[in-house]
Design a protein around this motif. Structure first.
Motif, PDB file in Angstrom:
ATOM      1  N   PHE A   1       4.542   9.598   6.052  1.00  0.00           N
ATOM      2  CA  PHE A   1       4.324   8.322   7.030  1.00  0.00           C
ATOM      3  C   PHE A   1       2.924   8.738   6.584  1.00  0.00           C
ATOM      4  N   SER A   2       2.084   9.383   5.422  1.00  0.00           N
ATOM      5  CA  SER A   2       0.422   8.705   4.523  1.00  0.00           C
ATOM      6  C   SER A   2       0.976   7.730   3.691  1.00  0.00           C
ATOM      7  N   PHE A   3       2.583   7.956   3.024  1.00  0.00           N
ATOM      8  CA  PHE A   3       2.659   6.820   2.074  1.00  0.00           C
ATOM      9  C   PHE A   3       3.378   5.496   2.926  1.00  0.00           C
ATOM     10  N   LYS A   4       3.717   5.563   4.299  1.00  0.00           N
ATOM     11  CA  LYS A   4       3.325   4.009   4.717  1.00  0.00           C
ATOM     12  C   LYS A   4       2.551   3.080   5.499  1.00  0.00           C
ATOM     13  N   LEU A   5       1.339   4.350   5.257  1.00  0.00           N
ATOM     14  CA  LEU A   5      -0.188   3.982   5.661  1.00  0.00           C
ATOM     15  C   LEU A   5      -0.510   4.255   4.450  1.00  0.00           C
ATOM     16  N   GLN A   6      -0.176   4.095   3.274  1.00  0.00           N
ATOM     17  CA  GLN A   6      -1.035   3.695   2.259  1.00  0.00           C
ATOM     18  C   GLN A   6      -0.637   2.444   1.886  1.00  0.00           C
ATOM     19  N   GLU A   7       0.831   1.746   2.018  1.00  0.00           N
ATOM     20  CA  GLU A   7       0.925   0.406   2.125  1.00  0.00           C
ATOM     21  C   GLU A   7       0.693  -0.494   3.118  1.00  0.00           C
ATOM     22  N   TYR A   8      -0.381   0.451   4.013  1.00  0.00           N
ATOM     23  CA  TYR A   8      -0.482  -0.830   4.766  1.00  0.00           C
ATOM     24  C   TYR A   8      -2.208  -0.735   4.600  1.00  0.00           C
ATOM     25  N   PHE A   9      -2.897  -0.140   4.163  1.00  0.00           N
ATOM     26  CA  PHE A   9      -4.725  -0.342   3.431  1.00  0.00           C
ATOM     27  C   PHE A   9      -4.633  -1.046   2.021  1.00  0.00           C
ATOM     28  N   ASN A  10      -2.911  -1.102   1.909  1.00  0.00           N
ATOM     29  CA  ASN A  10      -2.777  -1.864  -0.086  1.00  0.00           C
ATOM     30  C   ASN A  10      -4.038  -2.779   0.405  1.00  0.00           C
ATOM     31  N   ALA A  11      -3.815  -3.573  -0.625  1.00  0.00           N
ATOM     32  CA  ALA A  11      -5.047  -4.947  -0.253  1.00  0.00           C
ATOM     33  C   ALA A  11      -3.836  -6.600  -0.073  1.00  0.00           C
ATOM     34  N   GLU A  12      -2.997  -6.325  -0.337  1.00  0.00           N
ATOM     35  CA  GLU A  12      -1.956  -7.234   0.405  1.00  0.00           C
ATOM     36  C   GLU A  12      -1.590  -7.457   1.813  1.00  0.00           C
TER      37      GLU A  12
ATOM     38  N   LEU B   1      -3.881  -4.934   5.136  1.00  0.00           N
ATOM     39  CA  LEU B   1      -5.018  -4.700   5.063  1.00  0.00           C
ATOM     40  C   LEU B   1      -6.432  -4.686   4.489  1.00  0.00           C
ATOM     41  N   ASN B   2      -6.162  -4.797   2.880  1.00  0.00           N
ATOM     42  CA  ASN B   2      -6.920  -4.927   1.826  1.00  0.00           C
ATOM     43  C   ASN B   2      -7.969  -3.334   2.622  1.00  0.00           C
ATOM     44  N   LEU B   3      -8.270  -2.706   2.556  1.00  0.00           N
ATOM     45  CA  LEU B   3      -8.226  -1.254   3.232  1.00  0.00           C
ATOM     46  C   LEU B   3      -8.092   0.044   1.876  1.00  0.00           C
ATOM     47  N   GLU B   4      -8.567  -0.317   0.832  1.00  0.00           N
ATOM     48  CA  GLU B   4      -8.021   0.376  -0.385  1.00  0.00           C
ATOM     49  C   GLU B   4      -9.003   1.903  -0.698  1.00  0.00           C
ATOM     50  N   PHE B   5     -10.262   1.248   0.453  1.00  0.00           N
ATOM     51  CA  PHE B   5     -10.867   2.827  -0.050  1.00  0.00           C
ATOM     52  C   PHE B   5     -10.858   3.953   1.299  1.00  0.00           C
ATOM     53  N   LEU B   6      -9.254   3.594   1.841  1.00  0.00           N
ATOM     54  CA  LEU B   6      -9.290   4.258   2.893  1.00  0.00           C
ATOM     55  C   LEU B   6      -7.627   5.433   1.965  1.00  0.00           C
ATOM     56  N   ILE B   7      -7.256   4.791   1.247  1.00  0.00           N
ATOM     57  CA  ILE B   7      -6.123   5.280   0.924  1.00  0.00           C
ATOM     58  C   ILE B   7      -5.734   6.913   0.242  1.00  0.00           C
ATOM     59  N   PRO B   8      -7.357   7.153   0.124  1.00  0.00           N
ATOM     60  CA  PRO B   8      -7.277   8.792  -0.390  1.00  0.00           C
ATOM     61  C   PRO B   8      -7.477   9.811   1.182  1.00  0.00           C
ATOM     62  N   TYR B   9      -7.402   8.883   1.824  1.00  0.00           N
ATOM     63  CA  TYR B   9      -7.233   9.568   2.839  1.00  0.00           C
ATOM     64  C   TYR B   9      -6.510   9.161   3.626  1.00  0.00           C
ATOM     65  N   ALA B  10      -5.493   9.003   3.350  1.00  0.00           N
ATOM     66  CA  ALA B  10      -4.181   8.667   4.386  1.00  0.00           C
ATOM     67  C   ALA B  10      -3.669   9.830   5.008  1.00  0.00           C
TER      68      ALA B  10
END
Length: 366
Positions: free
Chosen positions: A30-41, A43-52
């Motif tokens: 599920f964290s991998f899926k959240l990383q997709e959503y946080f991606n720049a393309e 939601l553009n919330l890449e700063f949250l990826i380490p905390y996915a």
């Protein structure tokens, strides 16, 4: 209305618990899926990826606990407001993904049930309606136990969810819903059945018209202005055909493809690390001793990673690893196993064992 409200209450509560437990079985996925959503393309919330992963664990436990709270009628206002805000957010997210085709699978039910973006959005709309019915008729939502018993049920559920999360993170998912589960033959998983529907593509030409790029299909060529400047062409997917469960599995070394050769190995050990920089050093430190033991018993031992050559060389030197790392797509490696590193045992392409590096001592070598 009291009966309708309580039917909605049971449906929503049970669905939240089931959905949460399925994702809690595999929070790393599920964290991998959240990383997709946080991606720049997206939601553009890449700063949250380490905390996915932390977000994933919190969200799925909260989802299960909210379902329990709704069913037992504990802290009614907090529960209903939380449910409403959560479903409004996810309804927006699934609509955004579906409309702009950003994330092709929402991950709502992990790998147990794949939903298309529009199916995910429809599911959330239905849930939103059910939750609104409960929210506006909350006077009919009563506790089914005493306050103490209801609280005990909720906090017991919270504690059990925490223990389950810890177990699957330190080991592996209890139930494996992925295409690479034990017993799967990778070669057969890549086969396309005779007569399976094929993907349909449309040729799209891109021209610059009055300074702006514009797309024309192969059926609109007569509409292209004479002074238009050709830019590019692409194939646009109109209808997706049959996609085999396993479709991106390749193992390459120094530019050569060794997939078939390795899938024919009668005894093969694969150490999976989709990203060696993120791999546990403690886990990597256990691999060489295991590799030597496996080689003495006739196993071919390899690593599989998507990391570049310089990182591979660095990690091999740091941990004294003697086996070769073959290149494989990172998404494929994430799908095969969640631990980084993890151990996979194959016999002529059939997966016989899978283990987290914490459980390397329990892997049986013939």
């Amino acid at each position: 209305m009291k009966i309708i409200t309580n039917i909605c209450r049971v449906l929503v509560g049970v669905l939240f618990i089931i959905s949460g437990l399925i994702k809690l079985n595999d929070p790393v996925g599920f964290s991998f899926k959240l990383q997709e959503y946080f991606n720049a393309e997206v939601l553009n919330l890449e700063f949250l990826i380490p905390y996915a992963l932390a977000f994933a664990v919190f969200v799925v436990i909260f989802e299960v606990v909210l379902g329990i709270m709704l069913l037992v009628g504990y802290k009614k206002k907090f529960t209903l407001w939380s449910l409403l805000l959560m479903i409004v957010f996810f309804t927006f997210l699934t609509f955004y993904s579906a409309y702009f085709n950003k994330v092709t699978d929402c991950g709502c039910f992990g790998d147990a049930l794949k939903l298309t973006p529009w199916e995910s959005f429809t599911k959330d709309v239905v849930l939103l309606v059910l939750i609104l019915v409960i929210f506006f008729n909350q006077k009919y939502v009563k506790r089914v136990f005493s306050k103490f018993a209801a609280g005990l049920t909720v906090y017991s559920g919270l504690a059990l969810c925490g223990l389950l999360a810890y177990y699957v993170l330190m080991h592996l998912p209890i139930i494996d819903f992925r295409a690479y589960k034990i017993g799967t033959n990778i070669r057969k998983g890549m086969e396309v059945p005779p007569g399976a529907p094929k993907s349909v593509y449309e040729i799209v030409f891109i021209y610059k018209v009055n300074g702006a790029e514009k797309e024309f299909t192969d059926k609109e060529l007569d509409k292209i202005p004479a002074d238009a400047e050709y830019v590019d062409r692409k194939d646009k997917l109109v209808k997706e055909g049959y996609v085999p469960p396993i479709h991106d599995f390749t193992l390459e070394l120094d530019g050569a493809n060794y997939t078939e050769e390795l899938l024919n190995e009668p005894k093969l050990v694969m150490f999976i690390s989709y990203d060696l920089e993120k791999a546990s050093d403690k886990g990597l430190g256990k691999l060489e001793a295991f590799a030597r033991e496996a080689q003495l018993k006739g196993y071919k031992v390899i690593g599989a990673t998507a990391s570049p050559a310089d990182i591979i060389a660095q990690k091999k030197k740091q941990h004294g690893l003697s086996f070769n790392y073959y290149f494989c797509d990172a998404t494929t490696l994430k799908t095969i196993e969640r631990a980084n590193p993890s151990i996979v045992i194959l016999e002529k392409g059939t997966i016989k064992q899978k283990a987290h590096w914490n459980d390397i001592e329990h892997v049986e070598l013939k």
